[in-house]
Design a protein around this motif. Structure first.
Motif, PDB file in Angstrom:
ATOM      1  N   MET A  22       0.832  -1.184   0.000  1.00 22.72           N
ATOM      2  CA  MET A  22       0.000   0.000   0.000  1.00 22.72           C
ATOM      3  C   MET A  22       0.874   1.243   0.000  1.00 22.72           C
ATOM      4  O   MET A  22       1.933   1.255   0.603  1.00 22.72           O
ATOM      5  CB  MET A  22      -0.900   0.013   1.235  1.00 22.72           C
ATOM      6  CG  MET A  22      -2.242  -0.586   0.992  1.00 22.72           C
ATOM      7  SD  MET A  22      -3.297  -0.370   2.414  1.00 22.72           S
ATOM      8  CE  MET A  22      -4.362  -1.742   2.114  1.00 22.72           C
ATOM      9  N   THR A  23       0.384   2.260  -0.630  1.00 15.92           N
ATOM     10  CA  THR A  23       1.090   3.528  -0.688  1.00 15.92           C
ATOM     11  C   THR A  23       1.093   4.188   0.679  1.00 15.92           C
ATOM     12  O   THR A  23       0.076   4.227   1.359  1.00 15.92           O
ATOM     13  CB  THR A  23       0.410   4.465  -1.703  1.00 15.92           C
ATOM     14  OG1 THR A  23       0.378   3.805  -2.963  1.00 15.92           O
ATOM     15  CG2 THR A  23       1.149   5.770  -1.827  1.00 15.92           C
ATOM     16  N   SER A  24       2.236   4.701   1.093  1.00 14.91           N
ATOM     17  CA  SER A  24       2.329   5.418   2.358  1.00 14.91           C
ATOM     18  C   SER A  24       2.203   6.913   2.082  1.00 14.91           C
ATOM     19  O   SER A  24       2.952   7.468   1.279  1.00 14.91           O
ATOM     20  CB  SER A  24       3.672   5.123   3.037  1.00 14.91           C
ATOM     21  OG  SER A  24       3.769   5.862   4.221  1.00 14.91           O
ATOM     22  N   TYR A  25       1.230   7.533   2.716  1.00 14.43           N
ATOM     23  CA  TYR A  25       0.981   8.953   2.526  1.00 14.43           C
ATOM     24  C   TYR A  25       1.461   9.788   3.712  1.00 14.43           C
ATOM     25  O   TYR A  25       1.408  10.997   3.672  1.00 14.43           O
ATOM     26  CB  TYR A  25      -0.516   9.211   2.311  1.00 14.43           C
ATOM     27  CG  TYR A  25      -1.014   8.808   0.944  1.00 14.43           C
ATOM     28  CD1 TYR A  25      -1.209   9.751  -0.046  1.00 14.43           C
ATOM     29  CD2 TYR A  25      -1.292   7.482   0.647  1.00 14.43           C
ATOM     30  CE1 TYR A  25      -1.670   9.391  -1.299  1.00 14.43           C
ATOM     31  CE2 TYR A  25      -1.745   7.105  -0.596  1.00 14.43           C
ATOM     32  CZ  TYR A  25      -1.937   8.063  -1.577  1.00 14.43           C
ATOM     33  OH  TYR A  25      -2.381   7.700  -2.806  1.00 14.43           O
ATOM     34  N   GLY A  26       1.865   9.113   4.796  1.00 12.26           N
ATOM     35  CA  GLY A  26       2.241   9.854   5.990  1.00 12.26           C
ATOM     36  C   GLY A  26       1.036  10.492   6.656  1.00 12.26           C
ATOM     37  O   GLY A  26       1.157  11.466   7.388  1.00 12.26           O
ATOM     38  N   MET A  27      -0.137   9.946   6.382  1.00 11.84           N
ATOM     39  CA  MET A  27      -1.367  10.465   6.980  1.00 11.84           C
ATOM     40  C   MET A  27      -2.326   9.301   7.233  1.00 11.84           C
ATOM     41  O   MET A  27      -2.211   8.245   6.614  1.00 11.84           O
ATOM     42  CB  MET A  27      -2.026  11.501   6.059  1.00 11.84           C
ATOM     43  CG  MET A  27      -2.455  10.958   4.711  1.00 11.84           C
ATOM     44  SD  MET A  27      -3.172  12.204   3.621  1.00 11.84           S
ATOM     45  CE  MET A  27      -4.771  12.409   4.351  1.00 11.84           C
ATOM     46  N   PRO A  28      -3.256   9.483   8.148  1.00 12.25           N
ATOM     47  CA  PRO A  28      -4.179   8.394   8.467  1.00 12.25           C
ATOM     48  C   PRO A  28      -5.127   8.100   7.313  1.00 12.25           C
ATOM     49  O   PRO A  28      -5.288   8.892   6.382  1.00 12.25           O
ATOM     50  CB  PRO A  28      -4.940   8.923   9.681  1.00 12.25           C
ATOM     51  CG  PRO A  28      -4.836  10.393   9.597  1.00 12.25           C
ATOM     52  CD  PRO A  28      -3.516  10.686   8.935  1.00 12.25           C
ATOM     53  N   ILE A  63     -10.329   8.740   1.475  1.00 11.71           N
ATOM     54  CA  ILE A  63     -10.300   9.861   0.537  1.00 11.71           C
ATOM     55  C   ILE A  63      -9.156   9.734  -0.473  1.00 11.71           C
ATOM     56  O   ILE A  63      -9.202  10.354  -1.530  1.00 11.71           O
ATOM     57  CB  ILE A  63     -10.229  11.226   1.256  1.00 11.71           C
ATOM     58  CG1 ILE A  63      -8.945  11.360   2.070  1.00 11.71           C
ATOM     59  CG2 ILE A  63     -11.460  11.437   2.122  1.00 11.71           C
ATOM     60  CD1 ILE A  63      -8.690  12.769   2.592  1.00 11.71           C
ATOM     61  N   ASN A  64      -8.138   8.927  -0.164  1.00  8.61           N
ATOM     62  CA  ASN A  64      -7.049   8.672  -1.105  1.00  8.61           C
ATOM     63  C   ASN A  64      -7.219   7.332  -1.810  1.00  8.61           C
ATOM     64  O   ASN A  64      -6.294   6.836  -2.441  1.00  8.61           O
ATOM     65  CB  ASN A  64      -5.693   8.730  -0.390  1.00  8.61           C
ATOM     66  CG  ASN A  64      -5.360  10.137   0.037  1.00  8.61           C
ATOM     67  OD1 ASN A  64      -5.336  11.048  -0.778  1.00  8.61           O
ATOM     68  ND2 ASN A  64      -5.147  10.330   1.329  1.00  8.61           N
ATOM     69  N   GLU A 109      -2.389   5.460  10.059  1.00  9.54           N
ATOM     70  CA  GLU A 109      -1.780   4.793   8.915  1.00  9.54           C
ATOM     71  C   GLU A 109      -1.102   3.470   9.263  1.00  9.54           C
ATOM     72  O   GLU A 109      -1.029   2.573   8.432  1.00  9.54           O
ATOM     73  CB  GLU A 109      -0.782   5.726   8.224  1.00  9.54           C
ATOM     74  CG  GLU A 109      -0.342   5.195   6.882  1.00  9.54           C
ATOM     75  CD  GLU A 109       0.486   6.180   6.088  1.00  9.54           C
ATOM     76  OE1 GLU A 109       0.338   6.190   4.851  1.00  9.54           O
ATOM     77  OE2 GLU A 109       1.289   6.922   6.685  1.00  9.54           O
ATOM     78  N   ALA A 110      -0.660   3.306  10.496  1.00  8.74           N
ATOM     79  CA  ALA A 110       0.022   2.074  10.899  1.00  8.74           C
ATOM     80  C   ALA A 110      -0.948   0.909  11.144  1.00  8.74           C
ATOM     81  O   ALA A 110      -0.506  -0.211  11.393  1.00  8.74           O
ATOM     82  CB  ALA A 110       0.837   2.324  12.164  1.00  8.74           C
ATOM     83  N   TYR A 111      -2.268   1.143  11.049  1.00  2.00           N
ATOM     84  CA  TYR A 111      -3.237   0.115  11.437  1.00  2.00           C
ATOM     85  C   TYR A 111      -4.217  -0.319  10.337  1.00  2.00           C
ATOM     86  O   TYR A 111      -5.329  -0.753  10.658  1.00  2.00           O
ATOM     87  CB  TYR A 111      -4.037   0.604  12.653  1.00  2.00           C
ATOM     88  CG  TYR A 111      -3.177   0.825  13.860  1.00  2.00           C
ATOM     89  CD1 TYR A 111      -2.881  -0.212  14.735  1.00  2.00           C
ATOM     90  CD2 TYR A 111      -2.620   2.078  14.122  1.00  2.00           C
ATOM     91  CE1 TYR A 111      -2.081  -0.016  15.843  1.00  2.00           C
ATOM     92  CE2 TYR A 111      -1.811   2.285  15.230  1.00  2.00           C
ATOM     93  CZ  TYR A 111      -1.547   1.242  16.077  1.00  2.00           C
ATOM     94  OH  TYR A 111      -0.748   1.450  17.172  1.00  2.00           O
ATOM     95  N   PRO A 112      -3.849  -0.315   9.065  1.00  2.00           N
ATOM     96  CA  PRO A 112      -4.831  -0.725   8.048  1.00  2.00           C
ATOM     97  C   PRO A 112      -5.215  -2.201   8.167  1.00  2.00           C
ATOM     98  O   PRO A 112      -6.313  -2.588   7.780  1.00  2.00           O
ATOM     99  CB  PRO A 112      -4.120  -0.449   6.723  1.00  2.00           C
ATOM    100  CG  PRO A 112      -2.669  -0.578   7.045  1.00  2.00           C
ATOM    101  CD  PRO A 112      -2.555  -0.010   8.449  1.00  2.00           C
ATOM    102  N   HIS A 113      -4.327  -3.012   8.741  1.00  2.00           N
ATOM    103  CA  HIS A 113      -4.613  -4.436   8.924  1.00  2.00           C
ATOM    104  C   HIS A 113      -5.748  -4.672   9.914  1.00  2.00           C
ATOM    105  O   HIS A 113      -6.320  -5.756   9.962  1.00  2.00           O
ATOM    106  CB  HIS A 113      -3.345  -5.173   9.374  1.00  2.00           C
ATOM    107  CG  HIS A 113      -2.772  -4.647  10.651  1.00  2.00           C
ATOM    108  ND1 HIS A 113      -2.126  -3.427  10.735  1.00  2.00           N
ATOM    109  CD2 HIS A 113      -2.757  -5.167  11.904  1.00  2.00           C
ATOM    110  CE1 HIS A 113      -1.739  -3.223  11.986  1.00  2.00           C
ATOM    111  NE2 HIS A 113      -2.113  -4.267  12.712  1.00  2.00           N
TER     112      HIS A 113
END
Length: 177
Positions: free
Chosen positions: A1-7, A25-26, A153-157
């Protein structure tokens, strides 16, 4: 997954407990909460990960009179919701903890943080997720409730678990359980 540095900012399309689409939103993550059965003795909701396909990931079964029922992750066993989301020591139904699939403890609390209807923290009291309502006076949005589920962002799983546990918490408050 792309890291955006945002939640992950999952826009809640309807804001309703009866079903909605939650879209980042992304466009990194998409979840759908859908009522599949509603009767006098029970109601069933399924959460689908629609990011790439339509995989059912969580099933929520509520009992008669909107009572808490069971939760099932994937094809795993049914677990009583009251065991999955345990009440706080102070006995408040509006603050409950659960153990995530990563083995860590998380807690949802109602209206404990300004601007957030629900706040989820981990055992170290770090912000993991939140659910915010549309700000009063904010204009109406086309095809959106204005409500947002935010997942760090660290918790999409844990996204499906966050939506499932949040849905149960919102159900508890809506039905004064």
């Amino acid at each position: 997954m792309t890291s955006y540095g945002m939640p992950y900012l999952l826009e809640d399309k309807t804001g309703k407990l009866t079903g909605s689409h939650f879209v980042d939103i992304n466009d990194r993550l998409r979840l759908t909460l859908r009522c599949t059965t509603r009767g006098s003795t029970h109601a069933t909701y399924i959460i689908y990960n629609t990011t790439s396909g339509a995989d059912p990931v969580v099933t929520l079964n509520f009992g008669s009179n909107n009572s808490l029922g069971t939760i099932t992750f994937g094809s795993g066993p049914q677990v009583p919701m009251s065991s999955f989301l345990e009440s706080s020591p102070n006995g408040s139904a509006k603050s409950r903890k659960f153990i995530g699939s990563d083995g860590q403890q998380y807690r949802w609390s109602w209206r404990t943080t300004q601007g957030e209807e629900w706040t989820c923290t981990n055992a170290s009291n770090h912000h993991v997720a939140s659910y915010s309502l549309k700000v009063p006076g904010e204009p109406e949005y086309d095809q959106s409730s204005g409500c947002v589920l935010t997942i760090e962002e660290a918790y999409p799983h844990l996204a499906a678990e966050m939506l499932a546990s949040l849905s149960i918490m919102r159900h508890i408050v809506a039905h004064n359980i």
